[in-house]
Design a protein around this motif. Structure first.
Motif, PDB file in Angstrom:
ATOM      1  N   PRO A 136     -51.099 -20.545 -16.809  1.00  0.00           N
ATOM      2  CA  PRO A 136     -50.797 -19.136 -17.080  1.00  0.00           C
ATOM      3  C   PRO A 136     -50.498 -18.298 -15.829  1.00  0.00           C
ATOM      4  N   ASP A 137     -50.861 -18.790 -14.640  1.00  0.00           N
ATOM      5  CA  ASP A 137     -50.693 -17.970 -13.436  1.00  0.00           C
ATOM      6  C   ASP A 137     -49.384 -18.223 -12.683  1.00  0.00           C
ATOM      7  N   VAL A 138     -48.460 -18.942 -13.295  1.00  0.00           N
ATOM      8  CA  VAL A 138     -47.180 -19.190 -12.622  1.00  0.00           C
ATOM      9  C   VAL A 138     -46.389 -17.885 -12.579  1.00  0.00           C
ATOM     10  N   PRO A 139     -45.956 -17.476 -11.389  1.00  0.00           N
ATOM     11  CA  PRO A 139     -45.189 -16.225 -11.299  1.00  0.00           C
ATOM     12  C   PRO A 139     -43.805 -16.381 -11.929  1.00  0.00           C
ATOM     13  N   GLU A 140     -43.176 -15.243 -12.190  1.00  0.00           N
ATOM     14  CA  GLU A 140     -41.808 -15.276 -12.713  1.00  0.00           C
ATOM     15  C   GLU A 140     -40.902 -15.948 -11.683  1.00  0.00           C
ATOM     16  N   GLU A 183     -46.016 -24.037  -5.093  1.00  0.00           N
ATOM     17  CA  GLU A 183     -46.857 -23.156  -4.269  1.00  0.00           C
ATOM     18  C   GLU A 183     -47.895 -22.428  -5.118  1.00  0.00           C
ATOM     19  N   ALA A 184     -47.529 -22.082  -6.365  1.00  0.00           N
ATOM     20  CA  ALA A 184     -48.438 -21.321  -7.227  1.00  0.00           C
ATOM     21  C   ALA A 184     -49.580 -22.167  -7.779  1.00  0.00           C
ATOM     22  N   ALA A 207     -41.112 -27.798 -14.231  1.00  0.00           N
ATOM     23  CA  ALA A 207     -40.899 -26.348 -14.171  1.00  0.00           C
ATOM     24  C   ALA A 207     -39.956 -25.918 -15.285  1.00  0.00           C
ATOM     25  N   THR A 208     -40.465 -26.019 -16.529  1.00  0.00           N
ATOM     26  CA  THR A 208     -39.682 -25.580 -17.678  1.00  0.00           C
ATOM     27  C   THR A 208     -40.625 -25.156 -18.791  1.00  0.00           C
TER      28      THR A 208
END
Length: 194
Positions: free
Chosen positions: A36-40, A61-62, A8-9
């Motif tokens: 590309p669909d990882v939320p902020e 989860e995303a 997650a970076t």
């Protein structure tokens, strides 16, 4: 069989450190930039551990894959633990030069320049199964930068046992003593069972 794991970076330096430790163990290491669909991710925790867990949980989860997230920072006890969880954005948004200048100004000519880097690394599966490891490296803050390698506060962080700053070390040398290197070595002993 390759095991996929997502870090997650978006920080390429950090990603490289993870790849160097995990790829030899058979993991295919990806970053959130591959999805590309990882939320902020809203890092609103009050500790390194809380922020690492928020990142790992949000991404797992995303995308539905196991995720590793770390939260790391520099802690200088003589200035109330600053910059701490705000290390990357101490003087703005991920501006290493400004962060270093603010730290030097805040410390002034203080005699107590002891500091440590801390990493908390959290692994999270989509089902919520979690692992956690951490690492610390102690040193002191110099009056001026030394060295060209590394990133962040590395040019100011002097390691007495090595007589060098982190920025004067090779990647291998830094990984052998750094907070993230220590956490990653602990991780490699528990990740296969996770």
């Amino acid at each position: 069989m390759t095991k996929e794991i997502v870090i997650a970076t978006g920080n390429l330096n950090k990603l490289r450190e993870f790849k160097e430790m995990l790829e030899p163990k058979g993991y295919e290491v990806k970053s959130i930039k591959d999805f590309p669909d990882v939320p902020e991710i809203i890092e609103n925790g009050s500790s390194f551990e809380e922020n690492a867990e928020i990142k790992a949980k949000t991404v797992a989860e995303a995308i539905g894959l196991p995720v590793l997230a770390d939260d790391s920072g520099l802690v200088v006890p003589s200035i109330n633990g600053e910059p701490g969880i705000y290390s990357a954005r101490y003087a703005g948004d991920h501006d290493d030069q400004a962060n270093n200048q603010k730290l030097l100004k805040k410390l002034g000519h203080s005699d107590d320049r002891n500091a440590y880097f801390k990493t908390v690394l959290v692994g999270m599966k989509p089902n919520g199964e979690k692992i956690k490891v951490s690492g610390i490296v102690s040193g002191e803050i110099l009056l001026e930068k030394r060295g060209q390698n590394g990133f962040g506060y590395d040019p100011l962080f002097f390691v007495p046992g090595k007589q060098k700053t982190l920025a004067e070390m090779s990647d291998d040398e830094k990984n052998s003593i750094s907070h993230r290197g220590k956490a990653l070595r602990k991780l490699t002993t528990v990740i296969d069972n996770w």
